[in-house]
Design an enzyme around this catalytic site. Structure first.
Site, PDB file in Angstrom:
ATOM      1  N   LEU A  65      -6.299  11.602   7.708  1.00  0.00           N
ATOM      2  CA  LEU A  65      -5.794  10.700   6.670  1.00  0.00           C
ATOM      3  C   LEU A  65      -4.786  11.470   5.811  1.00  0.00           C
ATOM      4  CD1 LEU A  65      -9.198   8.984   5.790  1.00  0.00           C
ATOM      5  CD2 LEU A  65      -7.412   8.166   7.327  1.00  0.00           C
ATOM      6  N   PRO A  66      -4.044  10.792   4.933  1.00  0.00           N
ATOM      7  CA  PRO A  66      -2.991  11.500   4.193  1.00  0.00           C
ATOM      8  C   PRO A  66      -3.508  12.679   3.371  1.00  0.00           C
ATOM      9  CG  PRO A  66      -2.687   9.133   4.018  1.00  0.00           C
ATOM     10  CD  PRO A  66      -4.003   9.347   4.703  1.00  0.00           C
ATOM     11  N   LYS A 171      -3.313  25.893   5.294  1.00  0.00           N
ATOM     12  CA  LYS A 171      -2.329  24.849   5.635  1.00  0.00           C
ATOM     13  C   LYS A 171      -1.379  24.578   4.462  1.00  0.00           C
ATOM     14  CE  LYS A 171      -0.351  21.469   7.782  1.00  0.00           C
ATOM     15  NZ  LYS A 171       0.518  21.693   8.939  1.00  0.00           N
ATOM     16  N   LYS A 240       2.900  16.330  -1.004  1.00  0.00           N
ATOM     17  CA  LYS A 240       1.459  16.482  -1.285  1.00  0.00           C
ATOM     18  C   LYS A 240       0.994  17.901  -0.980  1.00  0.00           C
ATOM     19  CE  LYS A 240      -0.893  15.629   2.155  1.00  0.00           C
ATOM     20  NZ  LYS A 240      -1.483  16.246   3.334  1.00  0.00           N
TER      21      LYS A 240
HETATM   22  P1  NDP Z   1       0.621   8.946   8.371  1.00  0.00           P
HETATM   23  O1  NDP Z   1       1.106   8.656   7.037  1.00  0.00           O
HETATM   24  O2  NDP Z   1       1.486   8.679   9.562  1.00  0.00           O
HETATM   25  O3  NDP Z   1      -0.773   8.189   8.659  1.00  0.00           O
HETATM   26  C1  NDP Z   1      -1.768   8.168   7.695  1.00  0.00           C
HETATM   27  C2  NDP Z   1      -3.015   7.507   8.225  1.00  0.00           C
HETATM   28  O4  NDP Z   1      -3.947   7.381   7.159  1.00  0.00           O
HETATM   29  C3  NDP Z   1      -2.789   6.095   8.772  1.00  0.00           C
HETATM   30  O5  NDP Z   1      -3.709   5.845   9.795  1.00  0.00           O
HETATM   31  C4  NDP Z   1      -3.094   5.247   7.535  1.00  0.00           C
HETATM   32  O6  NDP Z   1      -3.502   3.935   7.843  1.00  0.00           O
HETATM   33  C5  NDP Z   1      -4.248   6.008   6.971  1.00  0.00           C
HETATM   34  N1  NDP Z   1      -4.465   5.724   5.547  1.00  0.00           N
HETATM   35  C6  NDP Z   1      -3.563   5.857   4.538  1.00  0.00           C
HETATM   36  N2  NDP Z   1      -4.128   5.538   3.358  1.00  0.00           N
HETATM   37  C7  NDP Z   1      -5.398   5.161   3.638  1.00  0.00           C
HETATM   38  C8  NDP Z   1      -6.480   4.716   2.848  1.00  0.00           C
HETATM   39  N3  NDP Z   1      -6.368   4.595   1.507  1.00  0.00           N
HETATM   40  N4  NDP Z   1      -7.635   4.410   3.458  1.00  0.00           N
HETATM   41  C9  NDP Z   1      -7.756   4.533   4.799  1.00  0.00           C
HETATM   42  N5  NDP Z   1      -6.777   4.961   5.616  1.00  0.00           N
HETATM   43  C10 NDP Z   1      -5.619   5.284   5.029  1.00  0.00           C
HETATM   44  O7  NDP Z   1       0.178  10.473   8.359  1.00  0.00           O
HETATM   45  P2  NDP Z   1       0.142  11.538   9.552  1.00  0.00           P
HETATM   46  O8  NDP Z   1      -0.610  10.980  10.695  1.00  0.00           O
HETATM   47  O9  NDP Z   1       1.517  12.074   9.754  1.00  0.00           O
HETATM   48  O10 NDP Z   1      -0.665  12.725   8.844  1.00  0.00           O
HETATM   49  C11 NDP Z   1      -2.082  12.710   8.716  1.00  0.00           C
HETATM   50  C12 NDP Z   1      -2.500  14.048   8.125  1.00  0.00           C
HETATM   51  O11 NDP Z   1      -2.050  15.111   8.986  1.00  0.00           O
HETATM   52  C13 NDP Z   1      -1.877  14.337   6.749  1.00  0.00           C
HETATM   53  O12 NDP Z   1      -2.783  15.031   5.960  1.00  0.00           O
HETATM   54  C14 NDP Z   1      -0.665  15.198   7.091  1.00  0.00           C
HETATM   55  O13 NDP Z   1      -0.297  16.010   5.994  1.00  0.00           O
HETATM   56  C15 NDP Z   1      -1.194  15.990   8.267  1.00  0.00           C
HETATM   57  N6  NDP Z   1      -0.184  16.511   9.192  1.00  0.00           N
HETATM   58  C16 NDP Z   1       0.805  15.709   9.721  1.00  0.00           C
HETATM   59  C17 NDP Z   1       1.737  16.228  10.607  1.00  0.00           C
HETATM   60  C18 NDP Z   1       2.823  15.410  11.222  1.00  0.00           C
HETATM   61  O14 NDP Z   1       3.668  15.991  11.947  1.00  0.00           O
HETATM   62  N7  NDP Z   1       2.886  14.094  11.022  1.00  0.00           N
HETATM   63  C19 NDP Z   1       1.699  17.654  10.983  1.00  0.00           C
HETATM   64  C20 NDP Z   1       0.592  18.399  10.424  1.00  0.00           C
HETATM   65  C21 NDP Z   1      -0.291  17.839   9.548  1.00  0.00           C
HETATM   66  P3  NDP Z   1      -2.446   2.726   7.979  1.00  0.00           P
HETATM   67  O15 NDP Z   1      -2.039   2.719   9.415  1.00  0.00           O
HETATM   68  O16 NDP Z   1      -3.204   1.551   7.559  1.00  0.00           O
HETATM   69  O17 NDP Z   1      -1.291   3.033   7.052  1.00  0.00           O
END
Ligand code: NDP
Length: 295
Positions: A65-66, A171, A240
């Site tokens: 999650l974020p 991280k 963040k």
């Molecule tokens: P995204 O923003 O693409 O996805 C976030 C996910 O969290 C979605 O499934 C979203 O659901 C869900 N979400 C957001 N808010 C809520 C909430 N209030 N309740 C429940 N679910 C929620 O993020 P990423 O997949 O890119 O990143 C996820 C994590 O991994 C983060 O911590 C990021 O920092 C880390 N990360 C990301 C990388 C990347 O290359 N993208 C690399 C390394 C780490 P919905 O579909 O409904 O919006």
């Protein structure tokens, strides 16, 4: 092995795709239900109707999650996710979270006989797709053994950082460095373009010299010079992450002026470029401020 995966975002959906075949039996859940349904039908797995429904009977629960705030919110949601964990199961939190919240979640879960590992990843969507992520985890070896097969399904370099929260700390610092590299390389190249140097020539020299980084070797040539700016990792998430690093420094009573300045600049970039932009688009803020385009 029964696994629940919560959070099918840019990264999570690619990680979960490595858990769709034996020995795993996967249930997914996503806040926006349509994404979970699409994933479930593409990979022939089950979509849970709620977080509580998804985690029931799971041996390993993965969250991506974020931030830790969303992990806490989902955990304490009305549908009773917290009550649905099986005793002896482990929550593997692949969110880039914050150490203090991870420690508090771990303490709460332990009263229910549930383990916790913070396991942020790096390598971005390319490594997530290939199943070659770097995984930095915090927690006990005993809990890690429960989740090992899951981590090995999407990770290649897998390193214990220390107790719970250590993975998050590592991280956050890594990503603070990424933010500094993007901002400093962006400023440097903008300056060189203004000074009449072709940015391709500049990068050719920098990448054979001591100023090089992953930003100069890969991100700027592939995304900025081409003006492609693909969305792989949201700028809001990098903002963040550097915020977590800044707060950690403050909690430890440290002076970290460089990280604080980069955090402020990332915050400004997020405010001007919006929640959906990619992290490399921070360079656009520097370009706009200096009336120059790096191409
Ligand atoms: P995204 O923003 O693409 O996805 C976030 C996910 O969290 C979605 O499934 C979203 O659901 C869900 N979400 C957001 N808010 C809520 C909430 N209030 N309740 C429940 N679910 C929620 O993020 P990423 O997949 O890119 O990143 C996820 C994590 O991994 C983060 O911590 C990021 O920092 C880390 N990360 C990301 C990388 C990347 O290359 N993208 C690399 C390394 C780490 P919905 O579909 O409904 O919006």
């Amino acid at each position: 092995m029964r696994v629940a995966f919560l959070g099918l975002g840019d990264l999570g959906s690619l990680m979960a795709a490595h858990l769709t075949a034996a020995p795993f039996s996967l249930t997914v859940w996503n806040r926006t239900e349509r994404k979970a349904r699409a994933f479930a039908s593409e990979h022939s797995v089950r979509a849970g109707t709620s977080p509580g429904d998804a985690v029931r009977d799971a041996e390993v629960v993965v969250t991506c999650l974020p931030s830790s705030a969303e992990v806490e919110a989902v955990l304490h949601g009305e549908d009773g996710m917290l009550e649905s964990f099986a005793r002896g199961s482990v929550l593997l939190d692949c969110t880039s979270g914050d150490p203090a919240t991870s420690r508090s979640i771990a303490a709460e879960l332990s009263t229910r006989g549930v383990g916790f590992i913070d396991a942020p990843v790096s390598g971005g969507t390319t490594a997530a797709r290939a199943g070659t992520l770097t995984v930095m985890w915090g927690g006990t070896q005993e809990d890690f053994e429960v989740v090992r097969a899951v981590v090995e399904a999407f990770g290649k370099k897998i390193v214990r950082a220390g107790p719970v929260g250590s993975g998050d700390a590592l991280k956050a610092v890594n990503n603070a460095l990424l933010a500094v590299h993007i901002l400093s390389t962006g400023e440097g190249l903008a300056m060189l373009v203004k000074a009449g140097v072709d940015p391709g020539v500049a990068l050719d020299v920098i990448n054979a010299s001591s100023g090089r980084s992953n930003t100069s070797e890969n991100l700027i040539p592939q995304r900025v010079l081409t003006r492609a700016f693909p969305r792989t990792f949201r700028l809001a998430l990098l903002d963040k992450d550097i915020g977590i690093a800044e707060s950690l420094g403050a909690e430890l009573g440290m002076e970290t002026p460089l990280i604080s300045l980069a955090a402020r600049r990332m915050h400004e970039a997020r405010a001007s470029l919006g929640e959906e932009s990619d992290h490399v688009e921070a360079v656009k803020m520097i370009e706009a401020e200096n009336d120059v385009v790096i191409r």
